[in-house]
Write an enzyme that holds these catalytic residues in place. Structure first.
Site, PDB file in Angstrom:
ATOM      1  CG  HIS A  46      -1.929  -1.049   1.259  1.00 42.93           C
ATOM      2  ND1 HIS A  46      -2.989  -1.011   2.135  1.00 42.93           N
ATOM      3  CD2 HIS A  46      -2.089  -2.176   0.517  1.00 42.93           C
ATOM      4  CE1 HIS A  46      -3.758  -2.062   1.932  1.00 42.93           C
ATOM      5  NE2 HIS A  46      -3.233  -2.791   0.959  1.00 42.93           N
ATOM      6  CD  GLU A  48      -2.016   4.097   3.214  1.00 39.16           C
ATOM      7  OE1 GLU A  48      -3.192   4.297   3.540  1.00 39.16           O
ATOM      8  OE2 GLU A  48      -1.686   3.317   2.303  1.00 39.16           O
ATOM      9  CB  CYS A  76      -6.547  -0.676   5.346  1.00 37.81           C
ATOM     10  SG  CYS A  76      -4.805  -1.181   5.247  1.00 37.81           S
ATOM     11  CB  CYS A  79      -2.051   1.540   6.260  1.00 39.15           C
ATOM     12  SG  CYS A  79      -1.622   0.701   4.715  1.00 39.15           S
TER      13      CYS A  79
END
Length: 143
Positions: A46, A48, A76, A79
């Site tokens: 992701h 992040e 999410c 993260c």
């Protein structure tokens, strides 16, 4: 947030879910990235996570105290946990993620008694722009 939106557009152009992130310390960008889960065949890639990894490498430190993270979509739970573990000072995000968010929606990771570090959280930054990128991406995938 503008850099994060640019990263989201780049992610969309690669066929990735268009989420972008930027990690900043003292006004200097340490890292910026968009999602790369498909490209890297890595469900943890992701935006992040990618910027956290790069900023830790740049600072040669596992802790990102004094750093601020800008992301186009509510992180999410995975993260959110990484943000906490990295001790990021502030989290700024654009659009809320009602289905998959882990900050103000879903698991609400920072509200859990087991969460040891809670960043300052600010939402709604360029929210409409972030939503448009996501909606357009998924609209084209459905037809």
């Amino acid at each position: 947030m503008s850099v994060a939106l640019t990263e989201a557009h780049r992610a969309a152009a690669r066929g990735e879910v268009p989420i972008g992130a930027v990690l900043v310390k003292d006004g200097t960008i340490l890292a910026s990235a968009g999602n790369r889960t498909r490209e890297l065949n890595d469900p943890t890639a992701h935006a992040e996570i990618l910027v956290i990894r790069e900023a830790c490498r740049v600072l040669d430190n596992e802790r990102l105290s004094g750093c601020d993270l800008y992301v186009t979509l509510e992180p999410c739970t995975m993260c959110a946990a990484a943000i906490s573990f990295a001790r990021i000072r502030r989290l700024y995000y654009g659009a809320q993620d009602i289905k998959g968010g882990g900050v103000e929606n879903g698991a609400r990771f920072y509200a859990q008694p087991t969460c040891l570090h809670v960043p300052e959280v600010y939402s709604g930054f360029k929210e409409q722009e972030a939503e448009v990128i996501l909606k357009e991406f998924f609209r084209t995938k459905r037809f």
